[in-house]
Design a protein around this motif. Structure first.
Motif, PDB file in Angstrom:
ATOM      1  N   ASN A  29       0.842  -1.192   0.000  1.00  0.00           N
ATOM      2  CA  ASN A  29       0.000   0.000   0.000  1.00  0.00           C
ATOM      3  C   ASN A  29       0.884   1.252   0.000  1.00  0.00           C
ATOM      4  N   ARG A  30       0.265   2.402   0.048  1.00  0.00           N
ATOM      5  CA  ARG A  30       1.017   3.660  -0.028  1.00  0.00           C
ATOM      6  C   ARG A  30       2.010   3.800   1.120  1.00  0.00           C
ATOM      7  N   LEU A  31       1.646   3.284   2.281  1.00  0.00           N
ATOM      8  CA  LEU A  31       2.523   3.380   3.444  1.00  0.00           C
ATOM      9  C   LEU A  31       3.801   2.592   3.224  1.00  0.00           C
ATOM     10  N   ASN A  32       3.667   1.363   2.744  1.00  0.00           N
ATOM     11  CA  ASN A  32       4.845   0.543   2.461  1.00  0.00           C
ATOM     12  C   ASN A  32       5.740   1.214   1.418  1.00  0.00           C
ATOM     13  N   GLU A  33       5.102   1.796   0.394  1.00  0.00           N
ATOM     14  CA  GLU A  33       5.857   2.475  -0.664  1.00  0.00           C
ATOM     15  C   GLU A  33       6.650   3.648  -0.102  1.00  0.00           C
TER      16      GLU A  33
ATOM     17  N   SER B 214       4.973  12.399  10.212  1.00  0.00           N
ATOM     18  CA  SER B 214       3.540  12.114  10.213  1.00  0.00           C
ATOM     19  C   SER B 214       2.849  13.099  11.151  1.00  0.00           C
TER      20      SER B 214
ATOM     21  N   PHE C 276       2.916  11.459   5.807  1.00  0.00           N
ATOM     22  CA  PHE C 276       1.649  10.741   5.923  1.00  0.00           C
ATOM     23  C   PHE C 276       0.879  11.311   7.096  1.00  0.00           C
TER      24      PHE C 276
ATOM     25  N   ARG D 119      -9.326  10.362  -1.878  1.00  0.00           N
ATOM     26  CA  ARG D 119      -8.292  10.154  -2.887  1.00  0.00           C
ATOM     27  C   ARG D 119      -8.425  11.056  -4.108  1.00  0.00           C
TER      28      ARG D 119
ATOM     29  N   PRO E 142      -0.025   8.621   2.176  1.00  0.00           N
ATOM     30  CA  PRO E 142      -0.686   7.604   3.004  1.00  0.00           C
ATOM     31  C   PRO E 142      -1.540   8.224   4.102  1.00  0.00           C
TER      32      PRO E 142
ATOM     33  N   ASP F 115      -4.867   3.506   4.331  1.00  0.00           N
ATOM     34  CA  ASP F 115      -3.753   2.564   4.197  1.00  0.00           C
ATOM     35  C   ASP F 115      -3.449   1.769   5.465  1.00  0.00           C
TER      36      ASP F 115
ATOM     37  N   SER G 295      -2.541  -1.865   6.902  1.00  0.00           N
ATOM     38  CA  SER G 295      -1.482  -2.110   7.881  1.00  0.00           C
ATOM     39  C   SER G 295      -2.043  -1.853   9.278  1.00  0.00           C
TER      40      SER G 295
ATOM     41  N   GLY H 218       3.638  -2.572   8.359  1.00  0.00           N
ATOM     42  CA  GLY H 218       3.676  -1.149   8.030  1.00  0.00           C
ATOM     43  C   GLY H 218       4.856  -0.504   8.728  1.00  0.00           C
TER      44      GLY H 218
END
Length: 255
Positions: free
Chosen positions: A2-6, A17, A44, A86, A92, A120, A146, A169
């Motif tokens: 997901n966006r967090l992992n990216e 954050s 994020f 979105r 994220p 995410d 996550s 995550g």
């Protein structure tokens, strides 16, 4: 991923954050704040869903939760607001809150809806690890959410290893065992705690929260982890008359 992992995979500089409470200062300000945070440079964001008994929160976030509840904020209303998330926000987004509202909404419904609107990850500090692993993990994984666990200075190495095994995550390191809003502990004991976690070479990245309020505390956190989470200091900013207009200026005081 997901966006967090990216984000954690690609970002090489310290990650910032920002936490804020949905429905504060106004019921309909959630997306405006989220969009302003991204434009201001947050990496994020964590959107808190308010609860009437926020035991882990200090007075600033407790007060924001009460205002949000008085404004009428609920999980169904939050998800309705996030339908356009979105269209306006690309970084994220995590939801953070207590387990009681999630159980009332229904865990499966909560996970499905969170994924549907583009969330995410989720942070539910009082969701027992055993219950997550045995009852809800598959629901989170199926929705690519996550689940973020918290670690305190008192958390045993065995439990931290287990958390690392279950996480997908990052791991949220509380700077102390106190409530939110306390200043980051800059002491030999805190340094030893952060270094101990760093030396464990966990599979998941770590972030420090509770007490991050300025560039000094942010930089201190980044010495040991991938970055830091700012909550109470930002919520205070939102409470000012020009709160949303001052978001980019606030972020510049951190990074």
């Amino acid at each position: 991923m997901n966006r967090l992992n990216e984000l954690f995979k690609k970002k090489t500089t310290p990650i910032l954050s920002i936490y804020f409470t949905a429905g504060y200062p106004n019921l309909d300000s959630t997306l405006d704040i989220a969009e302003a945070l991204e434009k201001g440079g947050a990496d994020f964001i964590e959107i808190g869903f308010p609860y009437s008994d926020p035991v882990a929160d200090g007075p600033v976030i407790q007060a924001s939760s009460q205002v949000a509840l008085n404004n009428g904020m609920t999980l169904p209303i939050l998800f309705e607001q996030l339908k356009d998330l979105r269209k306006r926000v690309s970084i994220p987004v995590l939801l953070m809150g207590y387990v009681n509202p999630v159980l009332q909404y229904g865990v499966e419904n909560f996970c499905n809806k969170a994924a549907e609107v583009g969330v995410d990850g989720v942070i539910v500090p009082d969701l027992p690890m055993y219950e997550y692993e045995n009852l809800y993990k598959n629901c989170f994984l199926e929705n690519k959410l996550s689940n973020i666990f918290l670690v305190t200075p008192q958390t045993s190495e065995e439990r931290i290893r287990k958390i690392d095994e279950l996480s997908n995550g990052f791991i949220y390191l509380l700077s102390s065992s106190s409530t939110t809003g306390k200043d980051l502990q800059v002491s030999d004991a805190a340094d030893a705690y952060f270094q101990r976690i760093k030396n464990m070479e966990l599979r998941n990245p770590t972030m420090i929260g509770f007490g991050i309020s300025d560039q000094k505390s942010f930089d201190k956190a980044a010495e040991y982890t991938r970055g830091a989470i700012v909550g109470s200091a930002f919520v205070k900013t939102l409470g000012k008359p020009d709160g949303i207009a001052g978001i980019s200026g606030f972020i510049r005081t951190i990074k």
